[in-house]
Design a protein around this motif. Structure first.
Motif, PDB file in Angstrom:
ATOM      1  N   ALA A 315      55.653  -3.411  25.751  1.00 54.44           N
ATOM      2  CA  ALA A 315      54.460  -2.784  25.468  1.00 54.44           C
ATOM      3  C   ALA A 315      53.656  -1.831  24.473  1.00 54.44           C
ATOM      4  O   ALA A 315      53.094  -2.437  23.925  1.00 54.44           O
ATOM      5  N   GLN A 316      54.522  -1.110  23.700  1.00 59.94           N
ATOM      6  CA  GLN A 316      54.241  -0.761  22.638  1.00 59.94           C
ATOM      7  C   GLN A 316      54.679  -1.116  21.208  1.00 59.94           C
ATOM      8  O   GLN A 316      54.346  -1.501  20.558  1.00 59.94           O
ATOM      9  N   PHE A 317      55.573  -1.765  21.678  1.00 59.82           N
ATOM     10  CA  PHE A 317      55.979  -3.094  19.899  1.00 59.82           C
ATOM     11  C   PHE A 317      54.871  -3.640  20.281  1.00 59.82           C
ATOM     12  O   PHE A 317      54.081  -4.492  18.627  1.00 59.82           O
ATOM     13  N   GLY A 318      54.531  -4.479  21.644  1.00 64.39           N
ATOM     14  CA  GLY A 318      53.041  -5.925  21.596  1.00 64.39           C
ATOM     15  C   GLY A 318      51.929  -4.760  20.831  1.00 64.39           C
ATOM     16  O   GLY A 318      50.920  -5.614  20.106  1.00 64.39           O
ATOM     17  N   ALA A 404      68.429  -1.688   6.189  1.00 68.34           N
ATOM     18  CA  ALA A 404      68.508  -1.453   7.793  1.00 68.34           C
ATOM     19  C   ALA A 404      67.882  -0.216   8.574  1.00 68.34           C
ATOM     20  O   ALA A 404      66.901  -0.753   9.481  1.00 68.34           O
ATOM     21  N   GLU A 405      68.610   0.377   7.786  1.00 67.52           N
ATOM     22  CA  GLU A 405      67.980   2.015   8.676  1.00 67.52           C
ATOM     23  C   GLU A 405      66.514   1.709   8.878  1.00 67.52           C
ATOM     24  O   GLU A 405      65.798   2.466   9.538  1.00 67.52           O
ATOM     25  N   THR A 406      65.515   1.386   7.688  1.00 66.60           N
ATOM     26  CA  THR A 406      64.268   1.482   7.889  1.00 66.60           C
ATOM     27  C   THR A 406      63.451   0.587   9.190  1.00 66.60           C
ATOM     28  O   THR A 406      62.663   0.880   9.701  1.00 66.60           O
ATOM     29  N   ALA A 407      64.205  -0.491   9.299  1.00 69.00           N
ATOM     30  CA  ALA A 407      63.416  -1.386  10.245  1.00 69.00           C
ATOM     31  C   ALA A 407      63.479  -0.530  11.584  1.00 69.00           C
ATOM     32  O   ALA A 407      62.617  -0.486  12.327  1.00 69.00           O
ATOM     33  N   SER A 408      64.897   0.254  11.450  1.00 68.49           N
ATOM     34  CA  SER A 408      65.207   0.644  13.230  1.00 68.49           C
ATOM     35  C   SER A 408      64.429   1.987  13.008  1.00 68.49           C
ATOM     36  O   SER A 408      64.336   1.315  14.427  1.00 68.49           O
ATOM     37  N   THR A 409      64.189   2.260  11.908  1.00 72.33           N
ATOM     38  CA  THR A 409      64.176   3.712  12.437  1.00 72.33           C
ATOM     39  C   THR A 409      62.019   3.478  12.739  1.00 72.33           C
ATOM     40  O   THR A 409      61.271   4.180  13.733  1.00 72.33           O
ATOM     41  N   PHE A 410      61.319   2.809  11.738  1.00 68.64           N
ATOM     42  CA  PHE A 410      60.378   2.150  12.290  1.00 68.64           C
ATOM     43  C   PHE A 410      59.808   1.643  13.095  1.00 68.64           C
ATOM     44  O   PHE A 410      58.577   1.949  14.172  1.00 68.64           O
ATOM     45  N   ALA A 411      60.523   0.997  14.122  1.00 69.57           N
ATOM     46  CA  ALA A 411      60.432   0.667  15.891  1.00 69.57           C
ATOM     47  C   ALA A 411      60.914   1.732  16.305  1.00 69.57           C
ATOM     48  O   ALA A 411      60.143   1.471  17.420  1.00 69.57           O
ATOM     49  N   GLU A 412      61.873   3.015  15.893  1.00 68.12           N
ATOM     50  CA  GLU A 412      61.833   3.574  17.231  1.00 68.12           C
ATOM     51  C   GLU A 412      60.251   4.709  17.119  1.00 68.12           C
ATOM     52  O   GLU A 412      60.458   5.077  18.124  1.00 68.12           O
ATOM     53  N   MET A 413      59.908   4.488  15.786  1.00 67.86           N
ATOM     54  CA  MET A 413      58.796   5.340  15.945  1.00 67.86           C
ATOM     55  C   MET A 413      57.846   5.323  16.911  1.00 67.86           C
ATOM     56  O   MET A 413      56.669   5.790  17.188  1.00 67.86           O
ATOM     57  N   ILE A 414      57.397   3.568  17.039  1.00 71.95           N
ATOM     58  CA  ILE A 414      56.169   3.174  17.238  1.00 71.95           C
ATOM     59  C   ILE A 414      56.623   3.679  19.026  1.00 71.95           C
ATOM     60  O   ILE A 414      55.370   3.837  18.585  1.00 71.95           O
ATOM     61  N   VAL A 415      57.983   3.789  19.463  1.00 70.24           N
ATOM     62  CA  VAL A 415      57.812   3.950  20.863  1.00 70.24           C
ATOM     63  C   VAL A 415      57.422   5.542  21.003  1.00 70.24           C
ATOM     64  O   VAL A 415      57.244   6.272  21.581  1.00 70.24           O
ATOM     65  N   ASP A 417      56.195   7.896  19.480  1.00 69.51           N
ATOM     66  CA  ASP A 417      54.745   8.585  18.845  1.00 69.51           C
ATOM     67  C   ASP A 417      53.940   7.857  19.769  1.00 69.51           C
ATOM     68  O   ASP A 417      53.337   8.673  20.676  1.00 69.51           O
ATOM     69  N   HIS A 418      54.012   7.038  20.335  1.00 68.83           N
ATOM     70  CA  HIS A 418      53.328   6.490  21.436  1.00 68.83           C
ATOM     71  C   HIS A 418      53.562   7.626  22.597  1.00 68.83           C
ATOM     72  O   HIS A 418      52.380   8.081  23.078  1.00 68.83           O
ATOM     73  N   ALA A 419      54.526   7.417  23.241  1.00 70.60           N
ATOM     74  CA  ALA A 419      55.454   8.267  24.305  1.00 70.60           C
ATOM     75  C   ALA A 419      54.670  10.070  23.993  1.00 70.60           C
ATOM     76  O   ALA A 419      53.961  11.401  25.017  1.00 70.60           O
ATOM     77  N   LEU A 420      54.560  10.326  23.103  1.00 72.44           N
ATOM     78  CA  LEU A 420      54.075  11.229  22.047  1.00 72.44           C
ATOM     79  C   LEU A 420      52.705  12.046  22.082  1.00 72.44           C
ATOM     80  O   LEU A 420      51.845  12.412  22.717  1.00 72.44           O
ATOM     81  N   LYS A 421      51.729  10.683  21.717  1.00 70.95           N
ATOM     82  CA  LYS A 421      50.323  10.740  21.972  1.00 70.95           C
ATOM     83  C   LYS A 421      49.456  10.841  23.363  1.00 70.95           C
ATOM     84  O   LYS A 421      48.915  11.215  23.760  1.00 70.95           O
ATOM     85  N   ASN A 422      50.731  10.155  24.098  1.00 74.80           N
ATOM     86  CA  ASN A 422      50.103   9.576  26.094  1.00 74.80           C
ATOM     87  C   ASN A 422      50.607  10.904  26.480  1.00 74.80           C
ATOM     88  O   ASN A 422      50.863  10.973  28.000  1.00 74.80           O
ATOM     89  N   ALA A 423      50.974  12.244  26.149  1.00 72.72           N
ATOM     90  CA  ALA A 423      51.867  13.460  27.042  1.00 72.72           C
ATOM     91  C   ALA A 423      50.560  13.501  27.598  1.00 72.72           C
ATOM     92  O   ALA A 423      49.753  13.803  27.121  1.00 72.72           O
ATOM     93  N   LYS A 429      54.807  16.740  25.887  1.00 74.60           N
ATOM     94  CA  LYS A 429      54.190  17.032  24.954  1.00 74.60           C
ATOM     95  C   LYS A 429      54.978  17.724  24.123  1.00 74.60           C
ATOM     96  O   LYS A 429      56.182  17.765  23.335  1.00 74.60           O
ATOM     97  N   LEU A 430      55.734  18.896  24.626  1.00 70.23           N
ATOM     98  CA  LEU A 430      56.476  19.675  23.875  1.00 70.23           C
ATOM     99  C   LEU A 430      57.798  19.370  23.589  1.00 70.23           C
ATOM    100  O   LEU A 430      58.833  19.405  22.703  1.00 70.23           O
TER     101      LEU A 430
END
Length: 590
Positions: A315-318, A404-415, A417-423, A429-430
């Protein structure tokens, strides 16, 4: 939660299809050997193009075979047939690189004007960067025959020490007592307990963890010393004085870029020291110990089912990219992910590509924690990167570890950041902020400690083998410096427990993680500004990752100068914002 390897080669380590595949590889390599041997610097372009095509076809198959054996051993470290297969595949991989060394020698001798003419040809234009890179690097190496000897010796020397490390770790059992029950855990299972909310559990696991690595410390020291010794002797033969020459070359990165990045990291550690001190107070401690770094804050009782984690990631990738979401859905549906929490598995997580089948496989141990969800997103980021490059020529798919670590970290950040914003609450949130900042601490401090350790270890290894006691001292000293003396207790045996020090195909495996993390911060900031419109630009950047230097990549797609410390400072300041919010939410503990 178990991956499907039979879709690639049915029968596991006893697969007859895989044996036939290995036979095809050997036949192909033998044919290439004859063709390359007959090539000379005045050979016609058609013959050279035919050889280049053959080398691309061969690397696809060799990497496919290597990935399959790696997956077999990761899922079951006791698979002795797979261990034997790894020896065979290592031979094939070494033979491929021997042929590449001979080809490098041939193209090095081609007249400059003729070479430029060849690269302008339509059949070579797409892979001109890689071919030219190989030609220039060949000028700094030994003769083809000498490089071939190095490859021959590496199978039973250099690579064998890495294999021995894997075997030792695979046999390890960490005895742990949880809730009054004594268990023998694999390294991967024990590692997951370092994020247990109960400090007594974390402490007991850490004590058992340290003891287990210490018991085999002499063996790990032997492996590490010989790995480094092999590299140093190769570098000495090539007259390479800087041990960072090869890793920088493999990452297509300038020394100035690395220096600018570490300088920015050192200058921006202040907020993370504040975070560590505040977290210690919240846990009722004067200072954190190593096993407290991943201690959760807030409520963490709920385990996240694997199916829910999959839905969240898709969902978050989408929301950012339909293509990423579609790819992730395919990976879950086709069982490309090994996630089951069971004994006998290797520790850690990875993503590996099967280029001949145009598939990937992801390995991890999923225990239902939020960090596990982020790891899932991280590895799927790697997989998506490989997927995007399937459309490119094989030589243009071989990107460096830093990007390679750029692409993986970018994907991790998407998910994440979503979790954090929707706390839903400050407590939730903490918890999420703490987890996110803990990952920043890893890249700013843990990875920096690894880099300091390796640099100092190699300096001492030049004078002779380094003892277990001294390795512990170097590691603890590096950790104290990297963490700005903010911890009460460190992990001196980290040099033994961290697989990354024993990886044979990429020396100094660690610094690319910090590069990828900070570089992806800049990318993510652009993505937030542009929304879905950034998808095309992001994919275009991924496609270029194996066809130019990282400096040119950043200039082309971000108009950024990676040799300038300000680029890295700006990325570091983005990370510091999370700490500011964390300190605000926890002000009562100040």
């Amino acid at each position: 939660m178990r991956w499907d390897l039979d879709a690639l080669f049915p029968g596991g380590s006893g697969s007859e299809d895989f044996q036939r595949y290995l036979a095809e590889i050997r036949e192909q390599l033998a044919g290439l050997k004859a063709r390359i041997a007959s090539l000379d610097e005045t050979a016609d372009l058609d013959r050279f193009c035919e050889i280049a095509d053959g080398m691309e076809s061969a690397i696809v198959k060799v990497l496919q075979a290597n990935a399959f054996v790696g997956c077999l051993l990761a899922q079951n470290t006791a698979d002795k047939k797979a261990a034997m297969l790894r020896g065979q595949v290592s031979e094939d991989l070494s033979e491929y690189y021997r042929l590449l060394a001979v080809l490098d020698e041939k193209i090095k001798a081609v007249d400059d004007s003729l070479w430029e003419e060849w690269l302008r040809d339509g059949r070579l234009r797409e892979i001109a960067f890689v071919l030219n890179e190989r030609r220039e690097q060949a000028k700094e190496k030994l003769s083809a025959s000498e490089e071939a000897i190095i490859q021959n010796l590496s199978v039973d020397g250099y690579q064998a020490w890495g294999n021995l490390y894997d075997r030792l770790v695979g046999d390890m059992v960490i005895p742990v007592e949880v809730n009054g029950e004594k268990k023998g855990l694999s390294c991967g299972q024990a590692e997951n307990l370092f994020s247990d909310p109960d400090r007594e559990v974390r402490k007991r696991v850490f004590e058992s963890w340290e003891k287990a690595w210490a018991e085999k410390g002499d063996y790990f020291a032997e492996a590490l010393n010989h790995l480094a010794g092999f590299r140093l002797n190769v570098y000495k033969s090539r007259k390479w004085e800087d041990v960072l020459k090869e890793p920088l070359m493999l990452n297509r990165m300038k020394r100035e870029t690395l220096a600018a990045m570490w300088s920015a990291v050192e200058e921006n550690k202040g907020p993370f020291v504040e975070y560590l001190n505040r977290k210690a107070k919240m846990l009722g401690l004067e200072k954190l110990s190593w096993y407290d770094l991943n201690a959760p804050l807030g409520k963490t009782e709920r385990k996240i089912p694997y199916a829910e984690a999959a839905e969240t990631v898709i969902a978050q990738f989408g929301k950012f990219s339909e293509r990423m979401a579609s790819f992730a859905k395919r990976a879950f549906e086709n069982r490309w992910i090994e996630a089951e929490d069971r004994p006998g598995k290797q520790p850690g997580g990875f993503c590996t590509s099967f280029p001949d089948s145009r598939q990937t496989r992801i390995f991890m141990t999923y225990s239902g924690t939020l960090p596990n969800v982020f790891t899932l997103a991280h590895e799927l980021g790697h997989a998506f990167h490989s997927h995007v490059l399937e459309e490119e020529r094989p030589f243009n798919r071989l990107y460096g570890m830093n990007v390679a670590e750029t692409a993986s970290t970018f994907a991790e950040m998407i998910v994440a950041d979503h979790a954090l914003k929707n706390a839903k609450t400050d407590e939730e949130k903490l918890y999420l902020l703490d987890d996110k900042i803990a990952r920043s601490v890893t890249f700013f401090m843990n990875i920096h400690a690894r880099f300091l350790f390796e640099t100092r270890f190699y300096d001492e290894r030049k004078k002779g083998p380094v003892s277990v006691r001294r390795l512990n001292e170097i590691m603890e000293g590096a950790q104290k410096e990297a963490y700005c003396h903010a911890l009460a207790e460190y992990h001196p045996l980290f040099w033994a427990s961290k697989l990354h020090f024993y990886v044979t195909d990429v020396p100094f495996y660690n610094f690319p993680y910090t590069f990828g993390y900070l570089f992806s911060m800049g990318l993510y900031a652009r993505a937030l500004e542009e929304g879905r419109g950034f998808e095309g630009r992001y994919i275009a950047l991924l496609k270029d990752t194996a066809a130019m230097t990282v400096e040119d990549l950043a200039k082309k797609h971000l108009n950024a100068d990676l040799t300038n410390k300000e680029f890295w400072n700006s990325a570091a300041r983005l990370c510091a914002r999370d700490v500011e919010e964390f300190l605000r939410l926890t002000e009562k503990w100040s």
